[in-house]
Design a protein around this motif. Structure first.
Motif, short mmCIF file in Angstrom:
data_model
loop_
_atom_site.label_atom_id
_atom_site.label_comp_id
_atom_site.label_asym_id
_atom_site.label_seq_id
_atom_site.Cartn_x
_atom_site.Cartn_y
_atom_site.Cartn_z
N THR A 14 0.82 -1.22 0.00
CA THR A 14 0.00 0.00 0.00
C THR A 14 0.85 1.27 0.00
OG1 THR A 14 -0.11 0.14 2.42
CG2 THR A 14 -1.80 -1.20 1.31
N ILE A 15 2.15 1.13 0.15
CA ILE A 15 3.04 2.29 0.28
C ILE A 15 3.58 2.68 -1.10
CG2 ILE A 15 5.21 3.10 1.31
CD1 ILE A 15 4.70 0.96 3.52
N PRO A 16 3.47 3.96 -1.45
CA PRO A 16 4.04 4.39 -2.73
C PRO A 16 5.57 4.35 -2.69
CG PRO A 16 2.94 6.23 -1.62
CD PRO A 16 2.79 5.03 -0.75
N ASN A 45 11.48 1.51 8.25
CA ASN A 45 10.17 2.11 7.99
C ASN A 45 9.56 1.57 6.69
OD1 ASN A 45 11.02 3.66 5.71
ND2 ASN A 45 11.81 5.23 7.07
N GLY A 46 8.30 1.89 6.50
CA GLY A 46 7.55 1.38 5.36
C GLY A 46 8.11 1.77 4.02
N SER A 47 8.60 3.00 3.89
CA SER A 47 9.16 3.45 2.62
C SER A 47 10.41 2.64 2.26
CB SER A 47 9.50 4.94 2.68
OG SER A 47 8.32 5.70 2.78
N THR A 48 11.19 2.30 3.26
CA THR A 48 12.38 1.48 3.01
C THR A 48 11.98 0.08 2.59
OG1 THR A 48 13.61 2.80 4.63
CG2 THR A 48 14.54 0.66 4.02
N TRP A 49 10.99 -0.49 3.27
CA TRP A 49 10.47 -1.80 2.87
C TRP A 49 10.00 -1.76 1.42
CZ3 TRP A 49 10.69 -6.54 4.80
CH2 TRP A 49 10.87 -6.73 6.18
N ARG A 50 9.33 -0.68 1.05
CA ARG A 50 8.78 -0.57 -0.32
C ARG A 50 9.89 -0.56 -1.37
NH1 ARG A 50 7.50 -0.83 -4.69
NH2 ARG A 50 5.72 0.08 -5.76
N VAL A 51 10.98 0.18 -1.09
CA VAL A 51 12.12 0.21 -2.02
C VAL A 51 12.73 -1.19 -2.12
CG1 VAL A 51 14.46 1.10 -2.38
CG2 VAL A 51 12.61 2.66 -1.75
N LEU A 52 12.90 -1.85 -1.00
CA LEU A 52 13.47 -3.21 -1.01
C LEU A 52 12.58 -4.17 -1.80
CD1 LEU A 52 14.64 -3.33 2.70
CD2 LEU A 52 16.13 -3.33 0.68
N LEU A 53 11.28 -4.06 -1.61
CA LEU A 53 10.35 -4.93 -2.34
C LEU A 53 10.43 -4.66 -3.84
CD1 LEU A 53 8.06 -7.03 -2.41
CD2 LEU A 53 6.47 -5.12 -2.17
N GLU A 54 10.48 -3.41 -4.23
CA GLU A 54 10.56 -3.08 -5.66
C GLU A 54 11.84 -3.63 -6.26
OE1 GLU A 54 9.09 -1.92 -9.19
OE2 GLU A 54 8.02 -1.65 -7.31
N LEU A 100 16.93 0.82 -10.90
CA LEU A 100 15.80 0.02 -11.37
C LEU A 100 15.78 -0.04 -12.89
CD1 LEU A 100 13.05 1.26 -8.92
CD2 LEU A 100 14.43 -0.81 -8.75
N PRO A 101 15.77 -1.24 -13.46
CA PRO A 101 15.78 -1.35 -14.92
C PRO A 101 14.42 -1.10 -15.56
CG PRO A 101 15.80 -3.52 -13.91
CD PRO A 101 15.92 -2.52 -12.79
N PHE A 102 13.37 -1.15 -14.75
CA PHE A 102 12.01 -0.98 -15.25
C PHE A 102 11.33 0.13 -14.46
CE2 PHE A 102 13.10 -5.57 -15.33
CZ PHE A 102 13.23 -5.72 -16.70
N PRO A 103 10.28 0.71 -15.00
CA PRO A 103 9.53 1.71 -14.22
C PRO A 103 8.94 1.08 -12.96
CG PRO A 103 8.84 1.72 -16.53
CD PRO A 103 9.74 0.53 -16.34
N VAL A 104 8.79 1.88 -11.94
CA VAL A 104 8.19 1.41 -10.69
C VAL A 104 6.74 1.06 -10.97
CG1 VAL A 104 7.52 2.12 -8.35
CG2 VAL A 104 9.76 2.78 -9.28
N ARG A 105 6.32 -0.08 -10.45
CA ARG A 105 4.96 -0.54 -10.67
C ARG A 105 4.13 -0.42 -9.41
NH1 ARG A 105 4.51 -6.04 -13.27
NH2 ARG A 105 2.39 -5.30 -13.40
N ASP A 106 2.85 -0.31 -9.62
CA ASP A 106 1.90 -0.35 -8.50
C ASP A 106 1.90 -1.77 -7.96
OD1 ASP A 106 -0.25 -0.29 -6.76
OD2 ASP A 106 -1.75 -0.02 -8.33
N ARG A 107 2.24 -1.92 -6.70
CA ARG A 107 2.31 -3.25 -6.09
C ARG A 107 1.11 -3.52 -5.18
NH1 ARG A 107 5.94 -5.76 -9.16
NH2 ARG A 107 7.82 -4.53 -9.39
N SER A 108 0.06 -2.70 -5.28
CA SER A 108 -1.06 -2.82 -4.36
C SER A 108 -1.78 -4.16 -4.44
CB SER A 108 -2.06 -1.68 -4.57
OG SER A 108 -2.58 -1.71 -5.88
N ARG A 109 -1.69 -4.84 -5.57
CA ARG A 109 -2.36 -6.14 -5.72
C ARG A 109 -1.36 -7.30 -5.69
NH1 ARG A 109 -7.76 -5.51 -8.19
NH2 ARG A 109 -8.08 -3.28 -8.33
N LEU A 110 -0.13 -7.01 -5.32
CA LEU A 110 0.91 -8.04 -5.32
C LEU A 110 0.60 -9.14 -4.32
CD1 LEU A 110 3.75 -9.00 -6.23
CD2 LEU A 110 4.64 -7.72 -4.29
N GLU A 111 0.70 -10.35 -4.79
CA GLU A 111 0.61 -11.53 -3.93
C GLU A 111 1.88 -12.33 -4.18
OE1 GLU A 111 -1.69 -12.13 -1.69
OE2 GLU A 111 -2.96 -10.45 -2.27
#
Length: 124
Positions: A14-16, A45-54, A100-111
């Motif tokens: 849910t984090i941009p 923090n959540g923003s750091t988690w989001r970068v790691l996930l991406e 990042l080799p690709f554009p950042v994607r919306d991960r809101s539906r990621l499973e």
């Protein structure tokens, strides 16, 4: 790495993506290299988690693309490297400072896919 993200995925997705968290993500990877356990990232923090996930998701896409082209090797590690050091080494090689080799994607539906690992598996 999916197992590290899985307990937090409902929040992370849910984090941009915020590029200002990239340096913190690199520091988190450095800490992980010294203590490769999921608890190493308990306080980030959540923003750091989001970068790691991406970064994690994009390296998986790259690996899949290389495999589809018939390439099976992304890097080489020394044979003498202990098993417990392989994941930390790969996270530093592939994810630390990653452009990042690709554009950042919306991960809101990621499973994340179900794991085939033993539930008692720990990164050590």
């Amino acid at each position: 790495m999916n197992e590290i993200f899985r307990p937090h995925i409902h929040k992370i997705r849910t984090i941009p993506y915020r590029s200002r968290a990239e340096k913190a993500a690199d520091r988190a990877l450095e800490h992980f290299a010294w203590a490769p356990e999921s608890t190493t990232w308990a306080e980030i923090n959540g923003s750091t988690w989001r970068v790691l996930l991406e970064r994690h998701q994009q390296i998986l896409v790259m690996a899949s693309a290389l495999e589809a082209r018939g390439e099976r090797v992304m890097t080489h590690l020394p044979d003498a490297l202990p098993d417990g050091a392989r994941l930390p080494a790969l996270t530093l090689l592939w994810l630390h400072g990653m452009q990042l080799p690709f554009p950042v994607r919306d991960r809101s539906r990621l499973e994340l896919p179900e794991s085939g690992l033993d539930p008692s598996f720990r990164l050590q």
